[in-house]
Design a protein around this motif. Structure first.
Motif, PDB file in Angstrom:
ATOM      1  N   PHE A 161     -12.483  52.849  -6.780  1.00  0.00           N
ATOM      2  CA  PHE A 161     -12.331  51.576  -6.457  1.00  0.00           C
ATOM      3  C   PHE A 161     -12.119  51.617  -4.793  1.00  0.00           C
ATOM      4  O   PHE A 161     -12.540  50.813  -3.983  1.00  0.00           O
ATOM      5  CB  PHE A 161     -11.198  50.754  -6.818  1.00  0.00           C
ATOM      6  CG  PHE A 161     -11.297  50.629  -8.342  1.00  0.00           C
ATOM      7  CD1 PHE A 161     -12.557  50.206  -8.836  1.00  0.00           C
ATOM      8  CD2 PHE A 161      -9.949  50.537  -9.376  1.00  0.00           C
ATOM      9  CE1 PHE A 161     -12.585  49.853 -10.232  1.00  0.00           C
ATOM     10  CE2 PHE A 161     -10.389  49.954 -10.369  1.00  0.00           C
ATOM     11  CZ  PHE A 161     -11.617  49.944 -11.225  1.00  0.00           C
ATOM     12  N   ALA A 162     -11.437  52.780  -4.208  1.00  0.00           N
ATOM     13  CA  ALA A 162     -11.273  53.055  -2.808  1.00  0.00           C
ATOM     14  C   ALA A 162     -12.864  53.240  -2.203  1.00  0.00           C
ATOM     15  O   ALA A 162     -13.110  52.759  -1.318  1.00  0.00           O
ATOM     16  CB  ALA A 162     -10.465  54.155  -2.616  1.00  0.00           C
ATOM     17  N   LEU A 179      -8.607  56.887   2.753  1.00  0.00           N
ATOM     18  CA  LEU A 179      -7.114  57.479   2.557  1.00  0.00           C
ATOM     19  C   LEU A 179      -6.579  56.992   1.262  1.00  0.00           C
ATOM     20  O   LEU A 179      -5.941  57.699   0.620  1.00  0.00           O
ATOM     21  CB  LEU A 179      -6.206  57.174   3.739  1.00  0.00           C
ATOM     22  CG  LEU A 179      -6.681  57.800   5.154  1.00  0.00           C
ATOM     23  CD1 LEU A 179      -5.685  57.389   6.275  1.00  0.00           C
ATOM     24  CD2 LEU A 179      -6.413  59.499   4.991  1.00  0.00           C
ATOM     25  N   THR A 180      -6.736  55.677   0.929  1.00  0.00           N
ATOM     26  CA  THR A 180      -5.974  55.052  -0.178  1.00  0.00           C
ATOM     27  C   THR A 180      -6.523  55.998  -1.534  1.00  0.00           C
ATOM     28  O   THR A 180      -5.868  56.202  -2.440  1.00  0.00           O
ATOM     29  CB  THR A 180      -6.477  53.567  -0.418  1.00  0.00           C
ATOM     30  OG1 THR A 180      -5.688  53.206   0.789  1.00  0.00           O
ATOM     31  CG2 THR A 180      -5.824  53.060  -1.474  1.00  0.00           C
ATOM     32  N   GLY A 181      -7.782  56.006  -1.382  1.00  0.00           N
ATOM     33  CA  GLY A 181      -8.396  56.847  -2.704  1.00  0.00           C
ATOM     34  C   GLY A 181      -8.117  58.283  -2.711  1.00  0.00           C
ATOM     35  O   GLY A 181      -8.130  58.732  -3.830  1.00  0.00           O
ATOM     36  N   ALA A 182      -7.744  58.944  -1.740  1.00  0.00           N
ATOM     37  CA  ALA A 182      -7.503  60.258  -1.846  1.00  0.00           C
ATOM     38  C   ALA A 182      -6.003  60.667  -1.963  1.00  0.00           C
ATOM     39  O   ALA A 182      -5.687  61.958  -2.423  1.00  0.00           O
ATOM     40  CB  ALA A 182      -7.932  61.070  -0.303  1.00  0.00           C
ATOM     41  N   LEU A 183      -5.273  59.844  -1.830  1.00  0.00           N
ATOM     42  CA  LEU A 183      -3.737  59.973  -1.718  1.00  0.00           C
ATOM     43  C   LEU A 183      -3.222  59.846  -3.094  1.00  0.00           C
ATOM     44  O   LEU A 183      -3.688  58.876  -3.808  1.00  0.00           O
ATOM     45  CB  LEU A 183      -2.802  59.202  -0.577  1.00  0.00           C
ATOM     46  CG  LEU A 183      -3.226  59.384   0.759  1.00  0.00           C
ATOM     47  CD1 LEU A 183      -2.517  58.549   1.812  1.00  0.00           C
ATOM     48  CD2 LEU A 183      -3.001  60.974   1.314  1.00  0.00           C
ATOM     49  N   THR A 184      -2.092  60.426  -3.482  1.00  0.00           N
ATOM     50  CA  THR A 184      -1.179  59.968  -4.628  1.00  0.00           C
ATOM     51  C   THR A 184      -0.063  59.292  -4.295  1.00  0.00           C
ATOM     52  O   THR A 184       0.442  59.547  -3.524  1.00  0.00           O
ATOM     53  CB  THR A 184      -0.764  61.203  -5.156  1.00  0.00           C
ATOM     54  OG1 THR A 184      -1.834  61.979  -5.727  1.00  0.00           O
ATOM     55  CG2 THR A 184       0.126  61.179  -6.602  1.00  0.00           C
ATOM     56  N   ILE A 212     -11.472  53.654   7.181  1.00  0.00           N
ATOM     57  CA  ILE A 212     -10.344  54.805   7.342  1.00  0.00           C
ATOM     58  C   ILE A 212      -9.345  54.699   6.245  1.00  0.00           C
ATOM     59  O   ILE A 212      -9.141  55.560   5.400  1.00  0.00           O
ATOM     60  CB  ILE A 212      -9.965  55.132   8.364  1.00  0.00           C
ATOM     61  CG1 ILE A 212     -11.237  55.282   9.556  1.00  0.00           C
ATOM     62  CG2 ILE A 212      -8.870  56.211   8.621  1.00  0.00           C
ATOM     63  CD1 ILE A 212     -10.644  55.588  10.936  1.00  0.00           C
ATOM     64  N   ALA A 213      -8.659  53.470   6.296  1.00  0.00           N
ATOM     65  CA  ALA A 213      -7.475  53.167   5.183  1.00  0.00           C
ATOM     66  C   ALA A 213      -8.263  53.368   3.741  1.00  0.00           C
ATOM     67  O   ALA A 213      -7.408  53.720   3.114  1.00  0.00           O
ATOM     68  CB  ALA A 213      -7.045  51.917   5.397  1.00  0.00           C
ATOM     69  N   PHE A 230      -7.835  47.459  15.285  1.00  0.00           N
ATOM     70  CA  PHE A 230      -8.039  48.773  14.657  1.00  0.00           C
ATOM     71  C   PHE A 230      -6.857  48.976  13.993  1.00  0.00           C
ATOM     72  O   PHE A 230      -6.978  49.332  12.504  1.00  0.00           O
ATOM     73  CB  PHE A 230      -8.180  49.954  15.674  1.00  0.00           C
ATOM     74  CG  PHE A 230      -8.410  51.192  15.244  1.00  0.00           C
ATOM     75  CD1 PHE A 230      -9.487  51.616  14.566  1.00  0.00           C
ATOM     76  CD2 PHE A 230      -7.312  52.098  15.160  1.00  0.00           C
ATOM     77  CE1 PHE A 230      -9.843  52.812  13.575  1.00  0.00           C
ATOM     78  CE2 PHE A 230      -7.489  53.403  14.398  1.00  0.00           C
ATOM     79  CZ  PHE A 230      -8.743  53.944  13.899  1.00  0.00           C
ATOM     80  N   VAL A 231      -5.771  48.682  14.249  1.00  0.00           N
ATOM     81  CA  VAL A 231      -4.483  48.980  13.425  1.00  0.00           C
ATOM     82  C   VAL A 231      -4.344  47.763  12.295  1.00  0.00           C
ATOM     83  O   VAL A 231      -4.016  48.249  11.474  1.00  0.00           O
ATOM     84  CB  VAL A 231      -3.255  48.857  14.487  1.00  0.00           C
ATOM     85  CG1 VAL A 231      -1.718  48.758  13.619  1.00  0.00           C
ATOM     86  CG2 VAL A 231      -3.028  49.957  15.392  1.00  0.00           C
ATOM     87  N   ALA A 232      -4.834  46.632  12.755  1.00  0.00           N
ATOM     88  CA  ALA A 232      -4.649  45.508  11.630  1.00  0.00           C
ATOM     89  C   ALA A 232      -5.641  45.962  10.620  1.00  0.00           C
ATOM     90  O   ALA A 232      -5.409  45.736   9.342  1.00  0.00           O
ATOM     91  CB  ALA A 232      -4.966  44.292  12.363  1.00  0.00           C
ATOM     92  N   GLY A 233      -6.853  46.556  10.791  1.00  0.00           N
ATOM     93  CA  GLY A 233      -7.670  46.899   9.835  1.00  0.00           C
ATOM     94  C   GLY A 233      -7.090  47.793   8.681  1.00  0.00           C
ATOM     95  O   GLY A 233      -7.772  47.779   7.579  1.00  0.00           O
ATOM     96  N   PHE A 234      -6.082  48.658   9.130  1.00  0.00           N
ATOM     97  CA  PHE A 234      -5.546  49.662   8.147  1.00  0.00           C
ATOM     98  C   PHE A 234      -4.848  48.814   7.045  1.00  0.00           C
ATOM     99  O   PHE A 234      -4.742  49.483   5.830  1.00  0.00           O
ATOM    100  CB  PHE A 234      -4.595  50.319   8.987  1.00  0.00           C
ATOM    101  CG  PHE A 234      -5.131  51.678   9.432  1.00  0.00           C
ATOM    102  CD1 PHE A 234      -5.108  52.959   8.904  1.00  0.00           C
ATOM    103  CD2 PHE A 234      -5.893  51.627  10.671  1.00  0.00           C
ATOM    104  CE1 PHE A 234      -5.887  54.069   9.200  1.00  0.00           C
ATOM    105  CE2 PHE A 234      -6.684  52.642  11.180  1.00  0.00           C
ATOM    106  CZ  PHE A 234      -6.526  54.209  10.663  1.00  0.00           C
ATOM    107  N   ALA A 235      -4.654  47.580   7.119  1.00  0.00           N
ATOM    108  CA  ALA A 235      -3.981  46.891   5.896  1.00  0.00           C
ATOM    109  C   ALA A 235      -5.123  46.175   4.857  1.00  0.00           C
ATOM    110  O   ALA A 235      -4.615  45.944   3.865  1.00  0.00           O
ATOM    111  CB  ALA A 235      -3.268  45.684   6.347  1.00  0.00           C
ATOM    112  N   ILE A 236      -6.152  46.072   5.681  1.00  0.00           N
ATOM    113  CA  ILE A 236      -7.104  45.443   4.569  1.00  0.00           C
ATOM    114  C   ILE A 236      -7.719  46.173   3.474  1.00  0.00           C
ATOM    115  O   ILE A 236      -7.362  45.550   2.175  1.00  0.00           O
ATOM    116  CB  ILE A 236      -8.590  45.103   5.363  1.00  0.00           C
ATOM    117  CG1 ILE A 236      -8.211  44.314   6.749  1.00  0.00           C
ATOM    118  CG2 ILE A 236      -9.406  44.341   4.698  1.00  0.00           C
ATOM    119  CD1 ILE A 236      -7.338  42.999   6.422  1.00  0.00           C
ATOM    120  N   ALA A 237      -8.076  47.341   3.382  1.00  0.00           N
ATOM    121  CA  ALA A 237      -8.792  47.859   2.256  1.00  0.00           C
ATOM    122  C   ALA A 237      -7.775  48.286   1.284  1.00  0.00           C
ATOM    123  O   ALA A 237      -8.106  47.887  -0.065  1.00  0.00           O
ATOM    124  CB  ALA A 237      -9.442  49.130   2.798  1.00  0.00           C
TER     125      ALA A 237
END
Length: 435
Positions: free
Chosen positions: A143-144, A267-272, A263-264, A309-316
């Motif tokens: 899904f990520a 990272l979301t799909g790769a992290l536990t 980018i987020a 750029f920082v705000a985009g990290f909350a979207i995905a």
């Protein structure tokens, strides 16, 4: 970090349906803008161009859920070819109608059919991932990956359609969208080995799996608020660039915003994760609200680029959590339909968000209009707080969506991954029919 992505793409057929799904989704970001560019070039009216484009959005929102329901019942290989053929013919008719200056009624009719017939390819691809992967960690990563694909579509599609329509011919952008949509969707539907099995309609209503409305309706409101946030941010960013005397920088600013989300998503799909999906949804919605608020105080292009750029990290991460929670709660027989509610909500929210932002821009200026996007985040947060996990097909553990046949309730997937199935549970394989 990328090993988990290589692992899921190494499963039979997954890389191919993900790639063809990416191509098939390009029209989502190309058709609306392409229609505006074509109609404006031929009629010199942005108002009419926006109205024709709006008809396609409205008809798509109205028919997306019924079409998804038919896809669940009949199967992707039967519904997608018919839908994309009608869509391609209607879009070609729309282009011909505008080029030949036919009566507006014909143009609006073609626009309505174009929107209504557009397949929900994103929902179909995510349903394939849910069917192909038994492990919930891997589905979270999938899904990520699809969230990253969505960002790629919305970053490249508008650029391609604009370049073709302005540098080549007003019809060129829509022609490219037509080819991508038809070829990509037909290629996706031809892949039968990864297609979820159809679930024919049952005669007895009691036997039909129930939709978990206490979960899906709030998630649909979350998606609606996200759509409003996106629509408002796009209009506001264009207006902000214009106020700064640098209209050409609107595209790069939006690309920076999308890059942060991309980018987020990776990272979301790769992290536990150790928080539940519902917790991550609420945190993501809160982060969207808080990161959009400072934009109303910025009066510099460079500072705005950094803040976006920082705000985009909350979207995905928020999008991924929304889809993962729906996938966990909706019965497999109605999964495409359930995901279509989310997509419809997002599409339906874009126009109101853009309209409200435009009104604020006219009244108070561009920077202040970012508060409309922050309000969209706040609405998403309220809806996330009201979301209740009911009618769950399986447990919703700390690592994304999972069905009950994958791990027992209350057990984290990292505690069972790599071990033999626990007695009383079975793992779904790609060729098994989901229960």
């Amino acid at each position: 970090m990328l090993a988990i992505y290589r692992r899921i793409l190494g499963e039979p057929g997954t890389a191919l349906f993900s790639a063809t799904g990416l191509v098939a989704r390009l029209p989502i970001s190309m058709v609306g803008l392409g229609i505006v560019l074509l109609v404006e070039a031929r009629t010199d009216s942005y108002g009419l161009a926006g109205l024709v484009s709006g008809v396609t959005l409205a008809s798509n929102a109205a028919l997306a859920v019924p079409q998804a329901r038919w896809t669940d019942r009949l199967g992707q290989s039967r519904v997608l070819p018919v839908a994309i053929t009608i869509w391609g013919a209607a879009l070609a008719g729309l282009m011909w109608s505008v080029e030949q200056s036919l009566p507006l009624a014909a143009t609006f009719a073609f626009a309505a059919v174009t929107g209504a017939a557009l397949p929900a390819v994103g929902s179909c691809v995510r349903a394939r991932w849910s069917y192909a992967l038994a492990d919930n960690n891997q589905r979270q990563t999938a899904f990520a990956l699809e969230a990253v694909a969505d960002e790629t579509v919305f970053m490249t599609g508008p650029i391609v359609v604009t370049l073709l329509a302005t540098a080549a011919h007003p019809l060129a952008g829509l022609t490219a969208a037509l080819v991508a949509g038809v070829v990509g969707t037909l290629a996706l539907s031809a892949q039968r080995s990864t297609e979820p099995p159809p679930h024919p309609r049952v005669v007895e209503r009691d036997a039909r799996p129930r939709m978990p409305w206490a979960t899906i309706l709030p998630l649909s409101i979350v998606s609606l608020a996200l759509g409003a946030l996106f629509g408002a941010a796009e209009v506001t960013t264009v207006a902000f660039s214009d106020e700064q005397g640098a209209t050409a920088y609107a595209g790069p600013l939006l690309a920076v915003w999308a890059a942060g989300s991309l980018i987020a998503g990776v990272l979301t799909g790769a992290l536990t994760w150790r928080r539940t999906v519902l917790q991550r949804l609420r945190i993501g919605a809160a982060a969207m609200t808080l990161t959009m608020l400072p934009l109303a105080l910025i009066d510099s292009l460079w500072a705005m680029a950094a803040a976006l750029f920082v705000a985009g990290f909350a979207i995905a991460p928020t999008l991924i959590a929304t889809i993962s929670l729906a996938e966990a709660c909706v019965p497999p027989a109605r999964l495409t339909e359930g995901l279509a509610f989310l997509q419809t909500g997002m599409v339906a929210g874009v126009a109101p968000g853009a309209a409200f932002a435009g009104l604020v821009v006219d009244a108070r200026g561009a920077s202040t209009a970012y508060l409309v996007s922050a309000a969209g985040g706040a609405i998403a947060l309220v809806a996330a707080l009201l979301t209740r996990v009911t009618g769950v097909v399986g447990a919703v553990p700390n690592h994304g969506a999972v069905h009950e046949q994958h791990s027992p309730a209350g057990v984290r997937s990292d505690e069972t991954q790599g071990q033999a199935p626990i007695p009383g549970t079975t793992r779904r394989t790609r060729r098994q029919t989901p229960p």
